[in-house]
Motif scaffolding. Structure first.
Motif, PDB file in Angstrom:
ATOM      1  N   UNK A 148      -3.816   6.552   8.169  1.00 30.87           N
ATOM      2  CA  UNK A 148      -4.451   5.893   9.295  1.00 30.87           C
ATOM      3  C   UNK A 148      -3.397   5.025   9.960  1.00 30.87           C
ATOM      4  N   UNK A 149      -3.229   5.183  11.279  1.00 30.69           N
ATOM      5  CA  UNK A 149      -2.209   4.444  12.011  1.00 30.69           C
ATOM      6  C   UNK A 149      -2.882   3.687  13.146  1.00 30.69           C
ATOM      7  N   UNK A 150      -2.638   2.377  13.222  1.00 31.24           N
ATOM      8  CA  UNK A 150      -3.225   1.551  14.280  1.00 31.24           C
ATOM      9  C   UNK A 150      -2.648   1.963  15.630  1.00 31.24           C
ATOM     10  N   UNK A 151      -3.536   2.135  16.596  1.00 30.59           N
ATOM     11  CA  UNK A 151      -3.079   2.599  17.907  1.00 30.59           C
ATOM     12  C   UNK A 151      -2.421   1.476  18.719  1.00 30.59           C
ATOM     13  N   UNK A 152      -2.476   0.252  18.239  1.00 31.28           N
ATOM     14  CA  UNK A 152      -1.819  -0.853  18.956  1.00 31.28           C
ATOM     15  C   UNK A 152      -0.557  -1.330  18.248  1.00 31.28           C
ATOM     16  N   UNK A 153      -0.688  -1.755  16.995  1.00 28.62           N
ATOM     17  CA  UNK A 153       0.462  -2.371  16.317  1.00 28.62           C
ATOM     18  C   UNK A 153       1.211  -1.393  15.420  1.00 28.62           C
ATOM     19  N   UNK A 154       0.642  -0.230  15.167  1.00 30.03           N
ATOM     20  CA  UNK A 154       1.343   0.762  14.354  1.00 30.03           C
ATOM     21  C   UNK A 154       1.180   0.569  12.854  1.00 30.03           C
ATOM     22  N   UNK A 155       0.367  -0.405  12.450  1.00 30.75           N
ATOM     23  CA  UNK A 155       0.130  -0.578  11.013  1.00 30.75           C
ATOM     24  C   UNK A 155      -0.325   0.749  10.415  1.00 30.75           C
ATOM     25  N   UNK A 156       0.269   1.097   9.272  1.00 30.17           N
ATOM     26  CA  UNK A 156       0.018   2.407   8.680  1.00 30.17           C
ATOM     27  C   UNK A 156      -0.563   2.263   7.286  1.00 30.17           C
ATOM     28  N   UNK A 157      -1.651   2.964   7.038  1.00 24.39           N
ATOM     29  CA  UNK A 157      -2.276   2.970   5.721  1.00 24.39           C
ATOM     30  C   UNK A 157      -2.221   4.395   5.203  1.00 24.39           C
ATOM     31  N   UNK A 158      -1.372   4.600   4.182  1.00 26.41           N
ATOM     32  CA  UNK A 158      -1.228   5.940   3.618  1.00 26.41           C
ATOM     33  C   UNK A 158      -2.444   6.308   2.790  1.00 26.41           C
ATOM     34  N   UNK A 159      -2.737   7.597   2.723  1.00 20.69           N
ATOM     35  CA  UNK A 159      -3.711   8.107   1.758  1.00 20.69           C
ATOM     36  C   UNK A 159      -2.965   8.261   0.430  1.00 20.69           C
ATOM     37  N   UNK A 160      -2.935   7.171  -0.332  1.00 23.51           N
ATOM     38  CA  UNK A 160      -2.128   7.164  -1.560  1.00 23.51           C
ATOM     39  C   UNK A 160      -2.635   8.162  -2.583  1.00 23.51           C
ATOM     40  N   UNK A 161      -3.925   8.461  -2.564  1.00 22.18           N
ATOM     41  CA  UNK A 161      -4.452   9.456  -3.503  1.00 22.18           C
ATOM     42  C   UNK A 161      -3.822  10.823  -3.220  1.00 22.18           C
ATOM     43  N   UNK A 162      -3.644  11.122  -1.919  1.00 30.04           N
ATOM     44  CA  UNK A 162      -3.020  12.395  -1.552  1.00 30.04           C
ATOM     45  C   UNK A 162      -1.560  12.410  -1.991  1.00 30.04           C
ATOM     46  N   UNK A 163      -0.861  11.287  -1.788  1.00 28.31           N
ATOM     47  CA  UNK A 163       0.536  11.212  -2.213  1.00 28.31           C
ATOM     48  C   UNK A 163       0.628  11.365  -3.725  1.00 28.31           C
ATOM     49  N   UNK A 164      -0.259  10.709  -4.432  1.00 31.56           N
ATOM     50  CA  UNK A 164      -0.247  10.759  -5.900  1.00 31.56           C
ATOM     51  C   UNK A 164      -0.472  12.192  -6.403  1.00 31.56           C
ATOM     52  N   UNK A 165      -1.414  12.884  -5.756  1.00 32.64           N
ATOM     53  CA  UNK A 165      -1.676  14.280  -6.165  1.00 32.64           C
ATOM     54  C   UNK A 165      -0.436  15.139  -5.981  1.00 32.64           C
ATOM     55  N   UNK A 166       0.244  14.971  -4.839  1.00 35.48           N
ATOM     56  CA  UNK A 166       1.459  15.746  -4.596  1.00 35.48           C
ATOM     57  C   UNK A 166       2.547  15.334  -5.576  1.00 35.48           C
ATOM     58  N   UNK A 167       2.675  14.022  -5.787  1.00 35.29           N
ATOM     59  CA  UNK A 167       3.736  13.475  -6.642  1.00 35.29           C
ATOM     60  C   UNK A 167       3.663  14.060  -8.042  1.00 35.29           C
ATOM     61  N   UNK A 168       2.434  14.143  -8.573  1.00 33.59           N
ATOM     62  CA  UNK A 168       2.247  14.629  -9.944  1.00 33.59           C
ATOM     63  C   UNK A 168       2.646  16.088 -10.094  1.00 33.59           C
ATOM     64  N   UNK A 169       2.629  16.824  -8.992  1.00 34.63           N
ATOM     65  CA  UNK A 169       2.901  18.263  -9.082  1.00 34.63           C
ATOM     66  C   UNK A 169       4.185  18.644  -8.362  1.00 34.63           C
ATOM     67  N   UNK A 170       4.996  17.623  -8.020  1.00 32.80           N
ATOM     68  CA  UNK A 170       6.142  17.883  -7.150  1.00 32.80           C
ATOM     69  C   UNK A 170       7.117  18.891  -7.751  1.00 32.80           C
ATOM     70  N   UNK A 171       7.287  18.838  -9.084  1.00 33.96           N
ATOM     71  CA  UNK A 171       8.233  19.768  -9.702  1.00 33.96           C
ATOM     72  C   UNK A 171       7.748  21.213  -9.594  1.00 33.96           C
ATOM     73  N   UNK A 172       6.459  21.404  -9.372  1.00 32.87           N
ATOM     74  CA  UNK A 172       5.911  22.764  -9.254  1.00 32.87           C
ATOM     75  C   UNK A 172       5.735  23.211  -7.810  1.00 32.87           C
TER      76      UNK A 172
END
Ligand SMILES: [Zn+2]
Length: 78
Positions: free
Chosen positions: A36-60
């Motif tokens: 989610x990215x703020x349309x004014x100030x650019x504050x960004x909130x990552x979907x950390x659950x999505x990153x975590x899922x990818x991170x756990x399987x990155x070697x594969x």
């Protein structure tokens, strides 16, 4: 959804962003992370659950599709 930064009247927009992470001491870039990215100030909130899922399987995951040059600001003569 309203931005969480104090006094910012902006709204978060769903976007896919690229982000640099450090893994095993090396910089890697992950593209197309839901965020989610703020349309004014650019504050960004990552979907950390999505990153975590990818991170756990990155070697594969398939090998990186692209490579990019990395420069160090501290190596630039002033
Ligand atoms: Zn904002």
């Amino acid at each position: 959804m309203k931005c969480s930064i104090e006094n910012c009247p902006g709204e978060y927009q769903e976007q896919f962003i690229s982000q640099v992470f450090t893994r095993h001491g090396e910089s890697i870039v992950i593209e197309n992370i839901p965020a989610k990215v703020c349309d004014l100030c650019g504050d960004t909130v990552l979907d950390w659950a999505a990153v975590e899922r990818l991170w756990q399987t990155l070697d594969n995951q398939p090998k990186p599709r692209k490579f990019l040059p990395v420069y160090s600001y501290t190596a630039i003569p002033v």
